[in-house]
Design a protein around this motif. Structure first.
Motif, mmCIF file in Angstrom:
data_model
loop_
_atom_site.group_PDB
_atom_site.id
_atom_site.type_symbol
_atom_site.label_atom_id
_atom_site.label_comp_id
_atom_site.label_asym_id
_atom_site.label_seq_id
_atom_site.Cartn_x
_atom_site.Cartn_y
_atom_site.Cartn_z
ATOM 1 N N LEU A 53 -1.020 -15.302 -15.257
ATOM 2 C CA LEU A 53 -1.702 -16.118 -14.265
ATOM 3 C C LEU A 53 -1.502 -15.560 -12.860
ATOM 4 C CD1 LEU A 53 -3.330 -18.685 -13.668
ATOM 5 C CD2 LEU A 53 -1.154 -19.887 -13.475
ATOM 6 N N THR A 54 -0.284 -15.135 -12.551
ATOM 7 C CA THR A 54 0.002 -14.550 -11.240
ATOM 8 C C THR A 54 -0.796 -13.270 -11.034
ATOM 9 O OG1 THR A 54 2.229 -15.466 -11.333
ATOM 10 C CG2 THR A 54 1.846 -13.712 -9.742
ATOM 11 N N GLN A 55 -0.881 -12.450 -12.071
ATOM 12 C CA GLN A 55 -1.642 -11.207 -11.968
ATOM 13 C C GLN A 55 -3.130 -11.486 -11.768
ATOM 14 O OE1 GLN A 55 -1.314 -8.712 -15.390
ATOM 15 N NE2 GLN A 55 -2.324 -6.974 -14.417
ATOM 16 N N LEU A 56 -3.668 -12.479 -12.466
ATOM 17 C CA LEU A 56 -5.079 -12.832 -12.290
ATOM 18 C C LEU A 56 -5.359 -13.354 -10.888
ATOM 19 C CD1 LEU A 56 -5.911 -14.526 -15.713
ATOM 20 C CD2 LEU A 56 -6.775 -12.359 -14.848
ATOM 21 N N GLY A 60 -7.740 -11.491 -8.243
ATOM 22 C CA GLY A 60 -8.864 -12.238 -7.676
ATOM 23 C C GLY A 60 -8.810 -12.288 -6.157
ATOM 24 N N LEU A 61 -7.614 -12.488 -5.609
ATOM 25 C CA LEU A 61 -7.468 -12.514 -4.153
ATOM 26 C C LEU A 61 -7.792 -11.155 -3.549
ATOM 27 C CD1 LEU A 61 -6.657 -14.106 -1.633
ATOM 28 C CD2 LEU A 61 -4.311 -13.406 -2.057
ATOM 29 N N ALA A 62 -7.341 -10.089 -4.195
ATOM 30 C CA ALA A 62 -7.645 -8.742 -3.703
ATOM 31 C C ALA A 62 -9.150 -8.495 -3.724
ATOM 32 C CB ALA A 62 -6.915 -7.689 -4.537
ATOM 33 N N ALA A 63 -9.822 -8.894 -4.799
ATOM 34 C CA ALA A 63 -11.271 -8.705 -4.890
ATOM 35 C C ALA A 63 -11.998 -9.504 -3.814
ATOM 36 C CB ALA A 63 -11.765 -9.103 -6.277
ATOM 37 N N LEU A 64 -11.536 -10.724 -3.547
ATOM 38 C CA LEU A 64 -12.144 -11.553 -2.507
ATOM 39 C C LEU A 64 -11.973 -10.920 -1.126
ATOM 40 C CD1 LEU A 64 -13.474 -14.285 -1.671
ATOM 41 C CD2 LEU A 64 -11.137 -15.130 -1.374
ATOM 42 N N ARG A 100 -4.263 -0.147 -1.790
ATOM 43 C CA ARG A 100 -3.025 0.569 -2.072
ATOM 44 C C ARG A 100 -1.825 -0.356 -2.285
ATOM 45 N NH1 ARG A 100 -1.023 5.235 1.910
ATOM 46 N NH2 ARG A 100 -3.042 6.064 1.310
ATOM 47 N N HIS A 101 -1.695 -1.402 -1.457
ATOM 48 C CA HIS A 101 -0.497 -2.239 -1.478
ATOM 49 C C HIS A 101 -0.704 -3.623 -2.075
ATOM 50 C CE1 HIS A 101 1.855 0.616 0.826
ATOM 51 N NE2 HIS A 101 0.860 0.724 1.683
ATOM 52 N N GLY A 102 -1.928 -3.971 -2.461
ATOM 53 C CA GLY A 102 -2.175 -5.297 -3.009
ATOM 54 C C GLY A 102 -2.566 -6.275 -1.913
ATOM 55 N N PRO A 103 -2.969 -7.483 -2.297
ATOM 56 C CA PRO A 103 -3.518 -8.411 -1.299
ATOM 57 C C PRO A 103 -2.475 -8.966 -0.333
ATOM 58 C CG PRO A 103 -3.386 -9.471 -3.426
ATOM 59 C CD PRO A 103 -3.047 -8.035 -3.635
#
Length: 130
Positions: A53-56, A60-64, A100-103
């Motif tokens: 769930l945390t990974q999803l 999702g936040l990164a894509a947004l 590179r570093h995530g959201p």
């Protein structure tokens, strides 16, 4: 001669041993009565499902965030013209930092960069840190 003393066994606390090893049965309380009525207790999420769930949510936040920056670059930035004092531009920096570093860290780096991008700061090359 040294007097012989009888060794006294060390007493164990119920907190260090636990009720299972002492063969203690829990008293029927409200929770155990409800379980008996319902038949089963609700399952708590295990560690693997929590990580999934945390990974999803992170993905999702990164894509947004990447979509918002792409929207800005395509529709708003052409109306404003080139205003960034750094190379790469702040929007390109944001895309690279989040990729590179995530959201979470990427957003923090992008926010710091946006706060540095003003007329009174020095300009120049400011790459995304590793």
């Amino acid at each position: 001669m040294i007097p012989l003393t009888r060794a006294v066994p060390r007493q164990r606390s119920i907190l260090s041993v636990g009720p299972r090893s002492l063969d203690l049965q829990p008293e029927p309380g409200l929770a155990s009565l409800q379980e008996a009525e319902l038949g089963a207790s609700p399952q708590l999420p295990n560690k693997q499902s929590t990580q999934l769930l945390t990974q999803l949510l992170t993905t999702g936040l990164a894509a947004l965030l990447l979509a918002l920056i792409s929207f800005y670059r395509q529709w708003i930035s052409p109306l404003l013209g080139p205003r960034c004092r750094f190379i790469p531009s702040c929007s390109a920096y944001g895309l690279e930092a989040i990729s590179r570093h995530g959201p979470w860290r990427g957003s923090w780096l992008t926010l710091r960069r946006l706060l540095r991008c003003h007329p009174f700061s020095a300009c120049g090359c400011d790459p995304v840190p590793d």
